[in-house]
Structures are given as structure tokens and as C-alpha cells.
Design an enzyme around this catalytic site. Structure first.
Site, PDB file in Angstrom:
ATOM      1  N   ARG A 102       0.829  -1.206   0.000  1.00 31.58           N
ATOM      2  CA  ARG A 102       0.000   0.000   0.000  1.00 31.58           C
ATOM      3  C   ARG A 102       0.866   1.260   0.000  1.00 31.58           C
ATOM      4  NH1 ARG A 102      -4.784   1.808   4.323  1.00 31.58           N
ATOM      5  NH2 ARG A 102      -4.982   3.929   3.511  1.00 31.58           N
ATOM      6  N   ASN A 156     -10.471  -5.330  -0.286  1.00 24.82           N
ATOM      7  CA  ASN A 156     -10.581  -4.247  -1.265  1.00 24.82           C
ATOM      8  C   ASN A 156      -9.673  -4.465  -2.468  1.00 24.82           C
ATOM      9  OD1 ASN A 156     -12.521  -2.291  -0.565  1.00 24.82           O
ATOM     10  ND2 ASN A 156     -11.263  -1.595   1.145  1.00 24.82           N
ATOM     11  N   CYS A 178     -18.754  -3.326   2.050  1.00 23.34           N
ATOM     12  CA  CYS A 178     -17.981  -2.111   2.259  1.00 23.34           C
ATOM     13  C   CYS A 178     -18.536  -1.409   3.489  1.00 23.34           C
ATOM     14  CB  CYS A 178     -18.069  -1.200   1.032  1.00 23.34           C
ATOM     15  SG  CYS A 178     -17.154   0.351   1.206  1.00 23.34           S
ATOM     16  N   TYR A 262     -15.787   8.853  -1.140  1.00 21.63           N
ATOM     17  CA  TYR A 262     -14.727   8.706  -2.133  1.00 21.63           C
ATOM     18  C   TYR A 262     -14.960   9.556  -3.374  1.00 21.63           C
ATOM     19  CZ  TYR A 262     -12.547   4.936   0.483  1.00 21.63           C
ATOM     20  OH  TYR A 262     -11.889   4.213   1.448  1.00 21.63           O
TER      21      TYR A 262
END
Length: 472
Positions: A102, A156, A178, A262
């Protein structure tokens, strides 16, 4: 096949990614539903690199179960196939490449002046590239070892992973989850003096790119009332990892829907990029670097032999309520509760602007038959344009991840609204292929070519986390 699940009186539950810092929330969720789920055994599965964390969090899980006065068996294993044998429900919460991956997903795009984010932009594409081959291997094992099991995915990017499971794994008994819709439904009602029981929510879109509308118990739509209040409390329901820049109120008034958090990356891209680059330049580092430190603190807490409950510090990690949603999905299927949940599932006409045979994230009734999506209807032109672009980009990403087609990977980068198309986009794609080569076997031919050309990772922190290519 559903009847087999519904009649079991001693459930075997398996969690892949069992060493995750979220596992205590998962165990807490099962304990809260002890009267709904006749659990006999819980298997927590991880990989050798995650064994230390698995042992720490597994010991804590055992303490939590004991403190609750339950006789559930908690098994810790690195043997995925042994765990999956005869499982009733399988949940997935893993990160391929763990947090160092990440960090690279965020820092490499940032180095070139692009948004670096876990599930959006270049970082989100590469998270899918790494994860799809692994989830398809898991599904392959399930087809032999537990063909009647339900797969509850919150790895994810959840929507794309659920798409891969259905389209390339040919596994129908899957629900993607989610936490973003859950957080909205927990935080918004009090803004207008209501409880969740007073309101009806309808969500539609795709994972991390959906909108919702709300009605009260008289049938009056209250979406605009919530929007008005959101501008006095801009962070209501906002995930921890998203910078709080407010939407434009006139835009929301026009669409008469509430976008998920988002959407800031798309509706306020300029400001989100500026903030991301400021984090990149800050000694504290990007969100992934911050989360790495939070995780270290959490696992130090988890080592405490007296800790037998989920600590409040877990909320700082981000992703709150993912695990609880997974537990509710399992209980709803087992008990045929027909619970309203927001899930990734086959469209089946619920969003007529998207193909019926692909995955969307929508309000659904979850019971023994799985997720039955609720009709939402057509979007207006602006939202229709966005959702069709984003869904088709997802399909390109998933196909590239499943096949290793480099041309499709480049197409995905070209389509993505957060990546300006051109030479820089191609270079970032190539550099990230090199950075993540250990986890991208499907792109081996192209990566070998890039290594031979001497391509290296330029961001110093990402470069330090990148394993050197093996000599031919």
C-alpha cells in the site's frame, strides 16, 4: 444448496487474512450474534509472512471467546486448504503484499504528481492486479473443498474483487461488503433528529462510487434535509482515510443524491491531489505509512494477555464496521433474516444504466437466497456518464488482472479519471509493475522486459520496499 447451509447446527467459519488487525471486530460481531449463529469452530488463516500477527490476534480472539463464556474452537493455521474443508462461510480480509504494498501504491503515483490512494487511481488498479489472482485461487480451492459455502468478501477493492469472483471464478454464492454505506447510515439520521429505524435508504452505484437517497417513515424524501445538515458537519460518516474537503452544495442540490465520501477524489480532485502531495512531502508520510504505525500500536495492545475485548483504538485504523457487516451478512443468510444491507452483487436490473450481468453496489435484501437487489432506477446524465465510465473501467481492470494483458492494463490507466493519459501514465504503470513484481505473476513477461531495460523505482521509500529482480 442453500438448504444445506440453513440446516447446519454447528457452523464452521473461515477467515482468510485472519491475522488482520480487524479480526477482533469480527470476533466481537460473532459474539454479539451468538444466539443467531450456532458456531462450532472459527478458523483464522494467514500466510507465513503474517504468522506472527496471526498468533497475536488469534490468542486475543481466544481470550474474547472465553470471556464471553463460549466454547467455540479457534484454530490458527497457515494451511488454507485444511481450513476450507467443509466450511459453511468463508470471509476474506487480506491484503496481498501487506502494508508495504500500500505504501508503494500511494508513494509512486505521488512521486509523479498523481493521486496515490488505496482503492482509487493507480493504487486502486494495482491493488486489484495483485488481489484478483489470489482470490481466484481461493475460489478454486472452495469449489473442491467447500462447494456449498458462502463467500463474504471485504477485501478491497471489494467491488472489483466480487466482480472477479463471479465473472472469472464462476462462483455465485458471494456477497461483497464495504463499510462506507454503513457509516453513512449510522451517522446521518441524527443530523435530522431521526433514528435509522425512522428512515429508508436506497443506495446505487459501484463500490466506493455510489450515491444514496433517503425517505422518512411518512414517505417524504429527506435527502435534501440531510444534505443541508452535512454542510454544517462535513465529516459525518466520512471514512478516516479520506481528507475532509466539502462537496459543492450546488452540485449536490442538482443531483438530489448524497455521494459517498470517495467521490471527493473525482468531484474535488484538485484539492484532494494537493492534500495528498502535502502528505507525501510531510515527514509523517502518506496514509499507508501512518496506518503502519497505528497497526504497530494495535498489535502491541493485542499482546496484552489481559485484553479480551476490541480496543477503542481500532477505530483509528479506518475501516470500522467492515467486520461487523460481514457478521450481519452471515447471520442474515443463515437465519434468512431478509435484512436491508448495501452489498456488491449482480445488478439484475436494479441499476438499468449498467449491464444486468455485472456487479454493482446497491441496497439489497439479504437472506437464505443471498442478496436480492432493490430497484433504484435510471441516473441523470451526469451520474449516468460517471457510473458507466467507472464500471467499464472496472471491467477492464479485472480482465487485465485475470489475464495479464498489458495492453488492457494500459487501457485501464488511460480510462481512469485520476490519471492524466500520456507518457507519464505509462511510465507509472511500468514502474508499479516493477515495484510489485513479486505479486504479479500474470504480468511476468512484461516485467522481465522492463527489468531488462533497467527500469527502477524512483521514490526512495518505495524503492527501499521493492525487492530486487531475480537474475535470469
Amino acid at each position: 444448496m442453500e438448504g444445506f447451509i440453513m440446516t447446519r447446527e454447528a457452523l464452521k467459519l473461515v477467515t482468510i487474512g485472519g491475522g488482520s488487525s480487524y479480526t477482533p471486530e469480527l470476533i466481537e460481531g460473532y459474539i454479539k450474534r451468538r444466539d443467531q449463529l450456532p458456531i462450532k469452530e472459527i478458523w483464522l488463516v494467514d500466510i507465513p509472512a503474517g504468522e506472527e500477527k496471526l498468533n497475536i490476534v488469534g490468542a486475543m480472539a481466544k481470550r474474547m471467546v472465553k470471556a464471553a463464556g463460549l466454547d467455540w474452537q479457534i484454530h490458527l493455521t497457515l494451511d488454507r486448504q485444511a481450513a476450507l474443508k467443509d466450511a459453511d462461510f468463508v470471509s476474506t480480509q487480506f491484503r496481498v503484499g501487506r502494508l508495504p504494498a500500500r505504501i508503494k501504491d500511494e508513494r509512486i503515483p505521488n512521486y509523479y504528481g498523481l493521486i496515490g490512494q488505496e482503492t482509487n487511481g493507480a493504487g486502486g488498479i494495482f491493488k486489484a492486479f495483485r488481489t484478483v489472482p489470489v482470490i481466484l485461487d481461493i475460489v478454486h480451492d472452495m469449489q473442491t473443498l467447500c462447494p456449498n459455502a458462502w463467500l463474504i468478501n471485504f477485501t478491497n477493492p471489494s467491488g472489483m474483487i466480487t466482480e472477479a469472483i463471479k465473472t472469472y471464478g464462476h462462483w455465485d454464492k458471494v456477497i461483497g461488503l464495504c463499510n462506507v454505506p454503513v457509516m453513512a447510515m449510522l451517522s446521518e439520521p441524527e443530523l435530522i433528529g431521526k433514528t435509522l429505524d425512522d428512515l429508508t435508504y436506497k443506495f446505487a452505484g459501484i463500490d466506493h462510487f455510489h450515491w444514496h437517497r433517503v425517505w422518512d417513515n411518512t414517505g417524504q424524501e429527506v435527502t435534501m434535509q440531510i444534505i443541508d445538515k452535512l454542510f454544517g458537519d462535513d465529516d459525518a460518516g466520512l471514512p478516516t482515510n479520506i481528507f475532509d474537503v466539502p462537496f459543492f452544495k450546488d452540485q449536490l442540490a442538482n443531483m438530489k443524491m448524497i455521494p459517498c465520501g470517495y467521490h471527493r477524489y473525482y468531484y474535488r480532485q484538485e484539492e484532494m491531489l494537493k492534500h495528498g502531495l502535502e502528505e507525501y512531502a510531510n515527514p509523517e508520510g502518506t496514509r499507508a505509512q501512518q496506518v503502519t504505525r497505528i497497526e504497530e500500536e494495535l498489535f502491541d495492545l493485542y499482546k496484552d494477555p489481559n485484553l479480551d475485548y476490541k480496543p477503542k483504538q481500532l477505530a483509528e485504523r479506518g475501516g470500522a464496521h467492515y467486520s461487523d457487516a460481514a457478521c450481519e451478512a452471515i447471520a442474515s443468510i443463515y437465519q434468512d433474516k431478509k435484512t436491508h444491507m448495501v452489498v456488491s452483487t449482480l445488478n439484475q436490473g436494479s441499476v438499468p444504466d449498467l449491464p444486468s450481468d455485472h456487479v454493482v453496489e446497491v441496497s439489497a435484501q439479504v437472506g437464505a437466497a443471498g442478496a436480492v437487489p432493490m430497484a433504484f432506477g435510471h441516473f441523470q446524465p451526469a451520474e449516468r456518464g460517471w457510473i458507466q465510465l467507472m464500471k467499464n473501467m472496472e471491467l477492464v481492470i479485472v480482465e487485465a488482472a485475470a489475464t495479464g494483458n498489458y495492453g488492457l492494463a494500459l487501457q485501464a490507466f488511460t480510462m481512469n479519471p485520476l490519471i492524466p493519459a500520456g507518457a507519464t501514465a505509462k511510465h507509472v504503470l511500468d514502474e508499479m509493475l516493477v515495484a510489485h513484481q513479486k505479486y504479479l505473476p500474470q504480468f511476468a513477461t512484461k516485467i522481465k522486459e522492463l527489468n531488462a531495460a533497467g527500469l527502477t523505482v524512483q521514490d526512495p521509500i518505495a524503492a527501499e520496499l521493492t525487492e530486487k529482480p531475480a537474475l535470469a
